[in-house]
Motif scaffolding. Structure first.
Motif, PDB file in Angstrom:
ATOM      1  N   VAL A 109      36.533 -35.389 -13.158  1.00  0.00           N
ATOM      2  CA  VAL A 109      35.307 -35.682 -12.548  1.00  0.00           C
ATOM      3  C   VAL A 109      35.459 -37.131 -11.886  1.00  0.00           C
ATOM      4  N   VAL A 110      36.196 -37.865 -12.346  1.00  0.00           N
ATOM      5  CA  VAL A 110      36.327 -39.188 -11.710  1.00  0.00           C
ATOM      6  C   VAL A 110      36.884 -39.074 -10.355  1.00  0.00           C
ATOM      7  N   GLU A 111      38.067 -38.073 -10.317  1.00  0.00           N
ATOM      8  CA  GLU A 111      38.669 -37.960  -9.113  1.00  0.00           C
ATOM      9  C   GLU A 111      37.921 -36.742  -8.046  1.00  0.00           C
ATOM     10  N   GLY A 112      36.894 -36.216  -8.519  1.00  0.00           N
ATOM     11  CA  GLY A 112      36.604 -35.170  -7.735  1.00  0.00           C
ATOM     12  C   GLY A 112      35.327 -35.589  -6.623  1.00  0.00           C
ATOM     13  N   GLY A 113      35.395 -36.721  -6.435  1.00  0.00           N
ATOM     14  CA  GLY A 113      34.374 -37.355  -5.303  1.00  0.00           C
ATOM     15  C   GLY A 113      32.928 -37.288  -5.458  1.00  0.00           C
ATOM     16  N   PHE A 114      32.233 -37.285  -6.734  1.00  0.00           N
ATOM     17  CA  PHE A 114      31.098 -37.069  -7.145  1.00  0.00           C
ATOM     18  C   PHE A 114      30.411 -38.475  -7.045  1.00  0.00           C
ATOM     19  N   GLY A 115      28.892 -38.682  -6.752  1.00  0.00           N
ATOM     20  CA  GLY A 115      28.407 -39.907  -6.565  1.00  0.00           C
ATOM     21  C   GLY A 115      27.778 -40.211  -8.044  1.00  0.00           C
ATOM     22  N   ARG A 116      26.970 -39.331  -8.421  1.00  0.00           N
ATOM     23  CA  ARG A 116      26.145 -39.493  -9.789  1.00  0.00           C
ATOM     24  C   ARG A 116      26.375 -38.412 -10.888  1.00  0.00           C
ATOM     25  N   VAL A 117      26.904 -38.932 -11.920  1.00  0.00           N
ATOM     26  CA  VAL A 117      27.352 -37.848 -12.967  1.00  0.00           C
ATOM     27  C   VAL A 117      26.634 -38.017 -14.411  1.00  0.00           C
ATOM     28  N   ASP A 176      16.795 -36.392 -11.621  1.00  0.00           N
ATOM     29  CA  ASP A 176      17.675 -37.863 -11.685  1.00  0.00           C
ATOM     30  C   ASP A 176      18.619 -37.685 -10.756  1.00  0.00           C
ATOM     31  N   GLY A 177      18.793 -36.943  -9.884  1.00  0.00           N
ATOM     32  CA  GLY A 177      19.568 -36.906  -8.682  1.00  0.00           C
ATOM     33  C   GLY A 177      20.979 -36.809  -8.978  1.00  0.00           C
ATOM     34  N   PHE A 178      21.543 -36.347 -10.213  1.00  0.00           N
ATOM     35  CA  PHE A 178      22.792 -36.019 -10.595  1.00  0.00           C
ATOM     36  C   PHE A 178      23.488 -35.016  -9.537  1.00  0.00           C
ATOM     37  N   ASP A 179      24.830 -35.209  -9.359  1.00  0.00           N
ATOM     38  CA  ASP A 179      25.389 -34.136  -8.780  1.00  0.00           C
ATOM     39  C   ASP A 179      26.509 -33.290  -9.286  1.00  0.00           C
TER      40      ASP A 179
END
Length: 228
Positions: A109-117, A176-179
């Motif tokens: 997840v950290v390396e996946g390019g996500f902004g808000r998890v 909440d704007g999670f991606d």
């Protein structure tokens, strides 16, 4: 590593649900491993009673890990998220693999390019270890991911039906704007697919990612597929 026998992975569980889900993941991602289940169903109760895993809860887990290695295990996987921090101590004491339940999926997840998890949990002791781990991984990777803990203790009381758990957690995750969502407990992994469909977001869980990571450490060859 090379073995004259099938590699033996000891799993230490706090509940039978985690044991079943971890077993299923290994059957798919690391079928050549022998699996040894060690269940202590008072682990979470002890962590709640002491407010964490320092002191006797930590010593309890280290005794279980020692029991596994003394009994012939080639590696140990903890499936209780609350006890993940004990891994750092164990790695200093033994030169065989000892893994957190969710280390592999958090790294993905950290390396996946996500902004808000969203880091979703249904029991409070799982929250702090999950957040500390994902923040440490993000810092080391220079990732800009923002992780927010979402605790929904009502989901722990809904039973085993994934649709009931999804209904309980959806209100906490919408708007909440999670991606992406990462599940902080093995017991939540059955909701990954239905929750993802309901939210229209990728939802990641730990069991199969952990099995793949263990396979890479013990036999040096990754299993097919990514984190799940």
């Amino acid at each position: 590593m090379s073995f004259a026998h099938e590699p033996l992975v000891a799993m230490i569980h706090a509940n039978t649900t985690a044991a079943r889900l971890a077993q299923q993941a290994f059957e798919k991602a690391f079928p050549e491993a022998g699996v040894w289940h060690l269940l202590d169903d008072r682990l979470l109760e002890n962590a709640r009673a002491t407010g964490g895993i320092q002191g006797e809860p930590q010593r309890r887990m280290l005794r279980l890990i020692e029991h596994a290695f003394t009994g012939g295990a080639d590696a140990v996987l903890l499936t209780c998220s609350a006890y993940g921090p004990v891994v750092e101590v164990a790695r200093k004491l033994w030169d065989r693999p000892v893994d957190r339940p969710d280390e592999a999926v958090f790294r993905h997840v950290v390396e996946g390019g996500f902004g808000r998890v969203a880091v979703l949990a249904s029991v409070a002791p799982a929250v702090d270890p999950a957040m500390e781990q994902i923040r440490a991984l993000a810092e080391r990777a220079g990732s800009g991911v923002q992780a927010r803990a979402v605790l929904c203790e009502e989901a722990a009381d809904t039973g085993d039906a994934p649709e009931d758990v999804v209904s309980a957690v959806l209100p906490r995750l919408r708007g909440d704007g999670f991606d992406a969502v990462v599940l902080a407990q093995y017991s939540l992994s059955p909701i990954a697919d239905p929750l993802g469909r309901s939210l229209g977001l990728p939802v990641f869980s730990g069991p199969r990612a952990a099995a793949r990571r263990m396979r890479e450490q013990l036999v040096g060859a990754p299993a097919a597929g990514g984190a799940s």
